[in-house]
Motif scaffolding. Structure first.
Motif, short mmCIF file in Angstrom:
data_model
loop_
_atom_site.label_atom_id
_atom_site.label_comp_id
_atom_site.label_asym_id
_atom_site.label_seq_id
_atom_site.Cartn_x
_atom_site.Cartn_y
_atom_site.Cartn_z
N UNK A 37 -11.63 -0.16 15.01
CA UNK A 37 -12.71 0.56 14.87
C UNK A 37 -13.85 0.12 15.60
N UNK A 38 -13.65 -1.27 16.36
CA UNK A 38 -14.76 -1.85 16.67
C UNK A 38 -15.56 -0.68 18.11
N UNK A 39 -14.56 -0.52 18.97
CA UNK A 39 -15.44 0.62 20.09
C UNK A 39 -16.09 1.59 19.42
N UNK A 40 -15.86 2.11 18.36
CA UNK A 40 -16.46 3.26 17.76
C UNK A 40 -17.58 2.94 17.06
N UNK A 41 -17.78 1.60 16.34
CA UNK A 41 -18.72 1.14 15.71
C UNK A 41 -19.72 0.77 16.70
N UNK A 42 -19.45 0.00 17.64
CA UNK A 42 -20.43 -0.45 18.90
C UNK A 42 -21.05 0.66 19.64
N UNK A 43 -20.04 1.74 19.85
CA UNK A 43 -20.65 3.03 20.31
C UNK A 43 -21.94 3.49 19.75
N UNK A 44 -22.15 3.44 18.44
CA UNK A 44 -23.25 4.17 17.54
C UNK A 44 -24.51 3.09 18.02
N UNK A 45 -24.41 1.87 18.55
CA UNK A 45 -25.49 0.88 18.70
C UNK A 45 -25.54 0.86 20.06
N UNK A 46 -24.47 1.17 20.93
CA UNK A 46 -24.86 1.04 22.31
C UNK A 46 -24.39 2.32 23.22
N UNK A 47 -25.46 3.00 23.26
CA UNK A 47 -24.99 4.48 23.87
C UNK A 47 -24.49 4.34 25.08
N UNK A 48 -24.94 3.39 26.09
CA UNK A 48 -24.34 3.09 27.30
C UNK A 48 -22.76 2.89 27.43
N UNK A 49 -21.85 3.69 27.80
CA UNK A 49 -20.53 3.50 27.73
C UNK A 49 -20.16 2.23 28.62
N UNK A 50 -20.71 2.20 29.62
CA UNK A 50 -20.53 0.92 30.77
C UNK A 50 -20.81 -0.39 29.97
N UNK A 51 -21.67 -0.43 28.98
CA UNK A 51 -21.98 -1.62 28.29
C UNK A 51 -21.19 -2.02 26.96
N UNK A 52 -20.46 -1.00 26.56
CA UNK A 52 -19.92 -1.31 25.17
C UNK A 52 -18.79 -2.63 25.26
N UNK A 53 -17.88 -2.31 26.27
CA UNK A 53 -16.89 -3.59 26.20
C UNK A 53 -17.48 -4.84 26.50
N UNK A 54 -18.81 -5.10 27.09
CA UNK A 54 -19.26 -6.31 27.15
C UNK A 54 -19.66 -6.73 25.84
N UNK A 55 -20.22 -5.91 24.94
CA UNK A 55 -20.66 -6.10 23.66
C UNK A 55 -19.64 -6.33 22.73
N UNK A 56 -18.56 -5.58 23.01
CA UNK A 56 -17.21 -6.08 21.86
C UNK A 56 -16.72 -7.36 22.33
N UNK A 57 -16.80 -7.61 23.72
CA UNK A 57 -16.30 -8.99 24.11
C UNK A 57 -17.16 -9.99 23.78
N UNK A 58 -18.30 -10.04 23.44
CA UNK A 58 -19.26 -10.69 22.72
C UNK A 58 -19.13 -11.24 21.41
N UNK A 59 -18.84 -10.04 20.58
CA UNK A 59 -18.59 -10.10 19.30
C UNK A 59 -17.28 -10.84 19.12
N UNK A 60 -16.24 -10.59 19.83
CA UNK A 60 -15.14 -11.20 19.62
C UNK A 60 -15.25 -12.84 20.06
N UNK A 61 -15.88 -13.16 20.96
CA UNK A 61 -16.09 -14.44 21.61
C UNK A 61 -16.99 -15.14 20.38
N UNK A 62 -17.77 -14.42 19.74
CA UNK A 62 -18.73 -15.06 18.78
C UNK A 62 -17.82 -15.48 17.46
#
Length: 413
Positions: A37-62
Protein backbone atom coordinates in the motif's frame (compact mmCIF):
# COMPACT_ATOMS: atom_id res chain seq x y z
CA UNK A 1 29.42 -5.81 33.84
CA UNK A 2 28.55 -8.55 36.27
CA UNK A 3 28.57 -12.04 34.88
CA UNK A 4 25.12 -13.54 34.60
CA UNK A 5 24.89 -17.22 35.51
CA UNK A 6 23.10 -19.70 33.36
CA UNK A 7 19.42 -20.13 34.03
CA UNK A 8 18.30 -23.53 35.29
CA UNK A 9 14.89 -24.00 33.62
CA UNK A 10 14.53 -26.74 31.06
CA UNK A 11 11.91 -25.16 28.85
CA UNK A 12 10.02 -21.91 28.53
CA UNK A 13 6.48 -21.98 30.00
CA UNK A 14 3.84 -22.37 27.30
CA UNK A 15 2.01 -19.06 27.78
CA UNK A 16 5.14 -16.85 27.78
CA UNK A 17 6.56 -18.80 24.83
CA UNK A 18 3.35 -18.25 22.86
CA UNK A 19 3.54 -14.57 23.76
CA UNK A 20 7.15 -14.43 22.51
CA UNK A 21 6.17 -16.07 19.22
CA UNK A 22 3.26 -13.70 18.63
CA UNK A 23 5.36 -10.66 19.52
CA UNK A 24 8.19 -11.74 17.21
CA UNK A 25 5.60 -12.24 14.46
CA UNK A 26 4.24 -8.72 14.98
CA UNK A 27 7.68 -7.12 14.86
CA UNK A 28 8.49 -8.96 11.60
CA UNK A 29 5.07 -8.28 10.13
CA UNK A 30 5.58 -4.55 10.64
CA UNK A 31 8.45 -4.48 8.16
CA UNK A 32 6.43 -5.74 5.20
CA UNK A 33 2.90 -4.69 6.14
CA UNK A 34 3.11 -1.41 4.25
CA UNK A 35 4.87 -2.66 1.09
CA UNK A 36 1.73 -3.25 -1.05
CA UNK A 37 0.00 0.00 0.00
CA UNK A 38 2.96 2.35 0.45
CA UNK A 39 3.10 3.70 -3.14
CA UNK A 40 -0.60 4.52 -3.01
CA UNK A 41 -0.46 6.15 0.44
CA UNK A 42 2.59 8.23 -0.52
CA UNK A 43 0.90 9.26 -3.78
CA UNK A 44 -1.78 11.10 -1.81
CA UNK A 45 0.90 13.27 -0.18
CA UNK A 46 3.41 13.50 -3.04
CA UNK A 47 1.50 14.24 -6.27
CA UNK A 48 4.73 14.40 -8.32
CA UNK A 49 5.13 10.83 -9.58
CA UNK A 50 8.84 11.35 -10.14
CA UNK A 51 9.41 12.03 -6.43
CA UNK A 52 7.30 9.22 -4.98
CA UNK A 53 9.96 6.49 -5.20
CA UNK A 54 12.51 8.66 -3.42
CA UNK A 55 10.07 9.33 -0.57
CA UNK A 56 9.24 5.62 -0.29
CA UNK A 57 12.97 4.87 -0.12
CA UNK A 58 13.38 7.41 2.68
CA UNK A 59 10.52 5.84 4.64
CA UNK A 60 12.07 2.38 4.29
CA UNK A 61 15.50 3.65 5.26
CA UNK A 62 14.13 5.51 8.29
CA UNK A 63 12.56 2.29 9.61
CA UNK A 64 15.70 0.20 9.02
CA UNK A 65 18.05 2.81 10.50
CA UNK A 66 15.96 3.19 13.67
CA UNK A 67 15.79 -0.58 14.05
CA UNK A 68 19.58 -0.83 13.64
CA UNK A 69 20.23 1.70 16.40
CA UNK A 70 17.49 0.52 18.76
CA UNK A 71 18.36 -3.18 18.79
CA UNK A 72 21.51 -2.97 20.98
CA UNK A 73 19.93 -0.22 23.10
CA UNK A 74 16.82 -2.22 23.95
CA UNK A 75 18.90 -5.36 24.44
CA UNK A 76 21.20 -3.59 26.91
CA UNK A 77 18.24 -2.01 28.71
CA UNK A 78 16.63 -5.43 29.08
CA UNK A 79 19.88 -6.73 30.62
CA UNK A 80 19.81 -3.89 33.15
CA UNK A 81 16.10 -3.48 33.92
CA UNK A 82 14.51 -6.78 32.90
CA UNK A 83 12.96 -8.22 29.75
CA UNK A 84 9.30 -7.63 30.62
CA UNK A 85 9.28 -3.80 30.74
CA UNK A 86 11.26 -3.56 27.48
CA UNK A 87 8.88 -5.93 25.72
CA UNK A 88 5.82 -4.08 27.02
CA UNK A 89 7.30 -0.74 25.96
CA UNK A 90 8.17 -2.12 22.52
CA UNK A 91 4.64 -3.39 21.93
CA UNK A 92 3.12 -0.11 23.10
CA UNK A 93 5.46 1.85 20.84
CA UNK A 94 4.70 -0.38 17.84
CA UNK A 95 0.97 0.08 18.37
CA UNK A 96 1.43 3.85 18.54
CA UNK A 97 3.65 3.82 15.45
CA UNK A 98 1.05 1.91 13.42
CA UNK A 99 -1.71 4.23 14.64
CA UNK A 100 0.24 7.38 13.80
CA UNK A 101 1.04 6.09 10.32
CA UNK A 102 -2.57 5.06 9.76
CA UNK A 103 -3.94 8.44 10.81
CA UNK A 104 -1.48 10.23 8.55
CA UNK A 105 -2.57 13.70 7.51
CA UNK A 106 0.84 14.84 6.29
CA UNK A 107 4.09 13.37 5.07
CA UNK A 108 6.01 14.10 8.28
CA UNK A 109 3.39 12.11 10.22
CA UNK A 110 4.10 9.08 8.02
CA UNK A 111 7.79 9.39 8.81
CA UNK A 112 7.03 9.77 12.52
CA UNK A 113 4.97 6.56 12.47
CA UNK A 114 7.70 4.54 10.75
CA UNK A 115 10.39 5.98 13.03
CA UNK A 116 8.43 5.02 16.15
CA UNK A 117 7.79 1.53 14.80
CA UNK A 118 11.43 1.11 13.78
CA UNK A 119 12.69 2.12 17.21
CA UNK A 120 10.42 -0.46 18.80
CA UNK A 121 11.30 -3.24 16.35
CA UNK A 122 14.58 -3.58 18.25
CA UNK A 123 12.55 -5.32 20.94
CA UNK A 124 13.40 -8.59 19.19
CA UNK A 125 16.68 -8.55 21.13
CA UNK A 126 14.69 -8.65 24.39
CA UNK A 127 12.71 -11.63 23.07
CA UNK A 128 15.89 -13.63 22.48
CA UNK A 129 17.11 -12.58 25.91
CA UNK A 130 13.89 -13.84 27.49
CA UNK A 131 14.26 -17.20 25.76
CA UNK A 132 17.88 -17.49 26.90
CA UNK A 133 16.74 -16.78 30.48
CA UNK A 134 13.99 -19.40 30.51
CA UNK A 135 15.32 -22.36 28.52
CA UNK A 136 18.12 -24.84 28.98
CA UNK A 137 20.98 -25.02 26.50
CA UNK A 138 19.51 -28.26 25.12
CA UNK A 139 16.11 -26.65 24.34
CA UNK A 140 17.33 -23.19 23.41
CA UNK A 141 18.19 -23.99 19.81
CA UNK A 142 14.74 -25.46 19.24
CA UNK A 143 12.99 -22.40 20.64
CA UNK A 144 15.23 -20.02 18.69
CA UNK A 145 14.33 -22.03 15.59
CA UNK A 146 10.62 -21.60 16.35
CA UNK A 147 11.07 -17.86 16.74
CA UNK A 148 13.08 -17.71 13.52
CA UNK A 149 10.32 -19.54 11.66
CA UNK A 150 7.75 -17.18 13.17
CA UNK A 151 9.76 -14.15 12.06
CA UNK A 152 9.87 -15.65 8.56
CA UNK A 153 6.10 -16.10 8.63
CA UNK A 154 5.73 -12.46 9.66
CA UNK A 155 7.74 -11.32 6.65
CA UNK A 156 5.48 -13.42 4.41
CA UNK A 157 2.10 -12.66 5.97
CA UNK A 158 2.72 -8.95 6.53
CA UNK A 159 2.47 -7.92 2.86
CA UNK A 160 -0.45 -10.32 2.35
CA UNK A 161 -2.40 -8.73 5.23
CA UNK A 162 -1.51 -5.29 3.93
CA UNK A 163 -2.88 -6.10 0.50
CA UNK A 164 -6.05 -7.81 1.72
CA UNK A 165 -6.91 -5.14 4.30
CA UNK A 166 -6.46 -2.47 1.64
CA UNK A 167 -9.85 -3.57 0.27
CA UNK A 168 -11.34 -1.75 3.27
CA UNK A 169 -9.09 1.31 2.99
CA UNK A 170 -5.43 2.09 2.43
CA UNK A 171 -5.05 2.85 6.15
CA UNK A 172 -6.85 -0.28 7.37
CA UNK A 173 -3.68 -2.47 7.55
CA UNK A 174 -2.07 -0.05 10.00
CA UNK A 175 -5.15 0.20 12.21
CA UNK A 176 -5.42 -3.60 12.25
CA UNK A 177 -1.76 -3.96 13.26
CA UNK A 178 -2.15 -1.30 15.96
CA UNK A 179 -5.13 -3.13 17.44
CA UNK A 180 -3.35 -6.50 17.49
CA UNK A 181 -0.26 -4.95 19.10
CA UNK A 182 -2.30 -3.36 21.90
CA UNK A 183 -4.26 -6.59 22.50
CA UNK A 184 -1.00 -8.51 22.73
CA UNK A 185 0.32 -5.89 25.15
CA UNK A 186 -2.73 -6.32 27.40
CA UNK A 187 -2.42 -10.11 27.26
CA UNK A 188 1.28 -9.95 28.11
CA UNK A 189 0.59 -7.64 31.06
CA UNK A 190 -1.40 -10.48 32.68
CA UNK A 191 0.49 -13.64 31.67
CA UNK A 192 4.14 -12.62 31.17
CA UNK A 193 6.38 -12.96 34.25
CA UNK A 194 9.79 -11.34 34.44
CA UNK A 195 12.52 -13.79 33.37
CA UNK A 196 15.57 -11.93 34.69
CA UNK A 197 15.65 -11.54 38.49
CA UNK A 198 17.36 -8.42 39.94
CA UNK A 199 20.41 -10.34 41.17
CA UNK A 200 21.22 -11.50 37.63
CA UNK A 201 20.85 -8.12 35.93
CA UNK A 202 23.68 -6.03 34.60
CA UNK A 203 24.85 -3.45 37.14
CA UNK A 204 26.98 -1.34 34.81
CA UNK A 205 25.15 0.17 31.83
CA UNK A 206 27.23 2.66 29.85
CA UNK A 207 27.34 4.27 26.43
CA UNK A 208 29.49 1.51 24.90
CA UNK A 209 26.69 -1.01 25.44
CA UNK A 210 24.32 1.22 23.46
CA UNK A 211 26.59 1.65 20.45
CA UNK A 212 25.51 -0.50 17.47
CA UNK A 213 28.59 0.46 15.49
CA UNK A 214 30.82 -1.71 17.65
CA UNK A 215 28.96 -4.76 16.30
CA UNK A 216 30.49 -4.05 12.89
CA UNK A 217 33.97 -4.89 14.17
CA UNK A 218 32.92 -8.51 14.64
CA UNK A 219 32.60 -9.01 10.89
CA UNK A 220 35.82 -7.19 10.02
CA UNK A 221 38.23 -8.95 12.35
CA UNK A 222 38.79 -12.01 10.11
CA UNK A 223 39.75 -11.63 6.41
CA UNK A 224 37.71 -14.59 5.10
CA UNK A 225 34.64 -13.50 7.05
CA UNK A 226 35.09 -9.96 5.80
CA UNK A 227 35.13 -11.23 2.22
CA UNK A 228 31.93 -13.22 2.75
CA UNK A 229 30.20 -10.29 4.44
CA UNK A 230 30.96 -8.11 1.43
CA UNK A 231 29.25 -10.74 -0.74
CA UNK A 232 26.20 -10.70 1.52
CA UNK A 233 25.99 -6.91 1.47
CA UNK A 234 26.19 -6.82 -2.33
CA UNK A 235 23.18 -9.17 -2.46
CA UNK A 236 21.24 -7.50 0.35
CA UNK A 237 21.32 -4.16 -1.46
CA UNK A 238 19.26 -5.29 -4.50
CA UNK A 239 17.00 -7.32 -2.19
CA UNK A 240 16.17 -4.21 -0.16
CA UNK A 241 15.75 -2.22 -3.37
CA UNK A 242 13.27 -4.82 -4.59
CA UNK A 243 11.26 -4.58 -1.36
CA UNK A 244 10.49 -0.90 -1.89
CA UNK A 245 10.45 -0.78 -5.71
CA UNK A 246 8.46 -3.92 -6.51
CA UNK A 247 5.07 -2.34 -5.76
CA UNK A 248 6.06 0.69 -7.82
CA UNK A 249 7.07 -1.61 -10.67
CA UNK A 250 3.70 -3.39 -10.63
CA UNK A 251 1.80 -0.12 -10.40
CA UNK A 252 3.72 1.70 -13.13
CA UNK A 253 4.10 -1.13 -15.67
CA UNK A 254 0.96 -3.22 -15.12
CA UNK A 255 -1.42 -0.73 -13.50
CA UNK A 256 -1.83 -2.97 -10.44
CA UNK A 257 -3.25 -1.94 -7.09
CA UNK A 258 -2.42 -3.07 -3.52
CA UNK A 259 -4.50 -6.27 -3.62
CA UNK A 260 -2.86 -7.49 -6.82
CA UNK A 261 0.62 -6.64 -5.52
CA UNK A 262 -0.06 -8.59 -2.32
CA UNK A 263 -0.23 -11.77 -4.42
CA UNK A 264 3.31 -11.07 -5.62
CA UNK A 265 4.61 -10.75 -2.07
CA UNK A 266 2.77 -13.94 -1.11
CA UNK A 267 4.53 -15.68 -4.01
CA UNK A 268 7.86 -14.37 -2.70
CA UNK A 269 7.17 -15.82 0.75
CA UNK A 270 5.95 -19.18 -0.55
CA UNK A 271 9.01 -19.56 -2.79
CA UNK A 272 11.27 -18.75 0.15
CA UNK A 273 9.59 -21.47 2.24
CA UNK A 274 9.84 -24.04 -0.56
CA UNK A 275 13.47 -23.14 -1.24
CA UNK A 276 14.65 -23.40 2.37
CA UNK A 277 12.29 -26.11 3.57
CA UNK A 278 12.35 -28.53 0.65
CA UNK A 279 14.98 -27.74 -1.99
CA UNK A 280 17.85 -26.72 0.26
CA UNK A 281 18.69 -30.16 1.78
CA UNK A 282 18.98 -31.76 -1.67
CA UNK A 283 20.99 -28.87 -3.06
CA UNK A 284 23.41 -28.92 -0.13
CA UNK A 285 23.97 -32.62 -0.60
CA UNK A 286 24.71 -32.17 -4.29
CA UNK A 287 26.55 -28.83 -4.37
CA UNK A 288 27.78 -28.13 -0.83
CA UNK A 289 27.39 -24.68 0.75
CA UNK A 290 29.61 -22.75 -1.64
CA UNK A 291 27.91 -24.19 -4.72
CA UNK A 292 24.45 -23.50 -3.28
CA UNK A 293 25.40 -19.89 -2.53
CA UNK A 294 26.66 -19.45 -6.09
CA UNK A 295 23.50 -21.02 -7.51
CA UNK A 296 21.38 -18.69 -5.38
CA UNK A 297 23.21 -15.67 -6.76
CA UNK A 298 22.76 -16.86 -10.35
CA UNK A 299 19.02 -17.36 -9.79
CA UNK A 300 18.94 -13.89 -8.29
CA UNK A 301 20.53 -12.49 -11.44
CA UNK A 302 17.82 -14.10 -13.59
CA UNK A 303 15.10 -12.69 -11.34
CA UNK A 304 16.42 -9.12 -11.37
CA UNK A 305 17.01 -9.24 -15.15
CA UNK A 306 13.33 -10.16 -15.62
CA UNK A 307 12.31 -7.25 -13.40
CA UNK A 308 14.49 -4.89 -15.45
CA UNK A 309 12.80 -6.14 -18.65
CA UNK A 310 9.25 -5.66 -17.37
CA UNK A 311 8.94 -2.04 -18.62
CA UNK A 312 9.71 -3.35 -22.13
CA UNK A 313 7.59 -6.52 -21.74
CA UNK A 314 4.72 -5.55 -19.42
CA UNK A 315 3.26 -9.01 -18.79
CA UNK A 316 2.02 -10.22 -15.40
CA UNK A 317 3.59 -13.63 -16.01
CA UNK A 318 7.03 -12.06 -16.35
CA UNK A 319 6.63 -10.35 -12.96
CA UNK A 320 5.73 -13.64 -11.29
CA UNK A 321 8.61 -15.43 -13.03
CA UNK A 322 11.01 -12.76 -11.83
CA UNK A 323 9.97 -13.00 -8.17
CA UNK A 324 10.05 -16.81 -8.25
CA UNK A 325 13.65 -16.87 -9.47
CA UNK A 326 14.74 -14.11 -7.12
CA UNK A 327 12.96 -15.49 -4.04
CA UNK A 328 14.29 -19.02 -4.52
CA UNK A 329 17.78 -17.64 -5.10
CA UNK A 330 17.58 -15.38 -2.05
CA UNK A 331 16.33 -18.22 0.15
CA UNK A 332 19.04 -20.74 -0.68
CA UNK A 333 21.79 -18.10 -0.81
CA UNK A 334 21.12 -16.74 2.68
CA UNK A 335 20.98 -20.21 4.23
CA UNK A 336 24.23 -21.35 2.60
CA UNK A 337 25.99 -18.03 3.14
CA UNK A 338 25.20 -18.07 6.86
CA UNK A 339 26.86 -21.48 7.12
CA UNK A 340 29.92 -20.31 5.17
CA UNK A 341 30.35 -17.34 7.52
CA UNK A 342 29.98 -19.59 10.55
CA UNK A 343 32.57 -22.06 9.22
CA UNK A 344 35.03 -19.25 8.49
CA UNK A 345 34.91 -17.89 12.05
CA UNK A 346 36.67 -19.34 15.11
CA UNK A 347 34.44 -21.10 17.62
CA UNK A 348 35.13 -18.50 20.30
CA UNK A 349 34.07 -15.62 18.02
CA UNK A 350 30.79 -16.94 16.60
CA UNK A 351 28.60 -14.44 18.43
CA UNK A 352 30.83 -11.52 17.54
CA UNK A 353 30.99 -12.50 13.87
CA UNK A 354 27.28 -13.23 13.48
CA UNK A 355 26.34 -10.00 15.23
CA UNK A 356 28.67 -8.03 12.99
CA UNK A 357 27.32 -9.71 9.85
CA UNK A 358 23.74 -8.91 10.88
CA UNK A 359 24.73 -5.30 11.58
CA UNK A 360 26.16 -4.95 8.09
CA UNK A 361 22.96 -6.45 6.69
CA UNK A 362 20.93 -3.86 8.60
CA UNK A 363 23.02 -1.03 7.18
CA UNK A 364 22.54 -2.43 3.68
CA UNK A 365 18.78 -2.28 4.29
CA UNK A 366 19.23 1.42 4.98
CA UNK A 367 21.35 2.15 1.90
CA UNK A 368 19.25 -0.03 -0.44
CA UNK A 369 15.93 1.85 -0.11
CA UNK A 370 17.68 5.23 -0.26
CA UNK A 371 19.64 4.44 -3.41
CA UNK A 372 16.81 2.45 -4.99
CA UNK A 373 14.26 5.19 -4.39
CA UNK A 374 16.58 7.84 -5.83
CA UNK A 375 17.37 5.71 -8.90
CA UNK A 376 13.71 4.92 -9.54
CA UNK A 377 12.68 8.57 -9.24
CA UNK A 378 15.37 9.81 -11.60
CA UNK A 379 15.87 7.00 -14.11
CA UNK A 380 12.85 4.69 -13.81
CA UNK A 381 12.44 0.94 -13.14
CA UNK A 382 14.70 -0.43 -15.88
CA UNK A 383 17.75 1.45 -14.59
CA UNK A 384 16.90 0.66 -10.96
CA UNK A 385 16.69 -3.08 -11.46
CA UNK A 386 19.56 -2.95 -13.95
CA UNK A 387 21.73 -1.64 -11.12
CA UNK A 388 20.49 -4.61 -9.08
CA UNK A 389 21.74 -6.98 -11.79
CA UNK A 390 25.21 -5.40 -11.56
CA UNK A 391 25.27 -5.77 -7.77
CA UNK A 392 24.27 -9.45 -7.82
CA UNK A 393 26.81 -10.20 -10.55
CA UNK A 394 29.47 -8.46 -8.44
CA UNK A 395 28.48 -10.63 -5.46
CA UNK A 396 28.78 -13.78 -7.60
CA UNK A 397 32.20 -12.71 -8.91
CA UNK A 398 33.45 -11.92 -5.42
CA UNK A 399 32.26 -15.23 -3.98
CA UNK A 400 33.70 -17.22 -6.88
CA UNK A 401 37.08 -15.51 -6.63
CA UNK A 402 37.55 -16.39 -2.97
CA UNK A 403 39.33 -19.53 -1.90
CA UNK A 404 37.82 -21.10 1.23
CA UNK A 405 40.06 -21.41 4.27
CA UNK A 406 41.32 -24.91 4.88
CA UNK A 407 39.16 -25.51 7.92
CA UNK A 408 36.08 -24.63 5.99
CA UNK A 409 37.16 -26.75 3.02
CA UNK A 410 37.53 -29.74 5.29
CA UNK A 411 34.03 -29.29 6.64
CA UNK A 412 32.47 -28.64 3.25
CA UNK A 413 33.99 -31.62 1.47
Amino acid sequence: MNQIPDAPPTAAPKAPLLFMLITAFLFAMGIGLVFPVLPFIVASYVPNVGQQAAVIGLLGAAYALCSFFSSPVLGALSDAYGRRPVLMLSLLGSGIGYLVFGLGGSLWVLFLGRIIDGLCAGGLSAIFGYVADTTSEEDRGKVFGQIGATVGAGFIIGPAIGGLASHISLNAPMFLAAGVSILNLLWGAFILPESLPPERRSKHLNASHLNPLRQLAGALAYPVVRHLVYVSVLFTLPFSIMQIALSLLGRDTLGWGPAQMSTVFIAVGCCDIVAQGFLLPYLLKALKERGVAQLGLLLGVVGVVCMALLPLLPYAGLLYVSVVFFAVGEGIFNAAQGTLISLAAPAEAQGQVQGGAQAFGSLAQVVGPLSGGALYSRFGPAATFGAGVVLVLAAFSLLTSQKPIKAAEAQLS
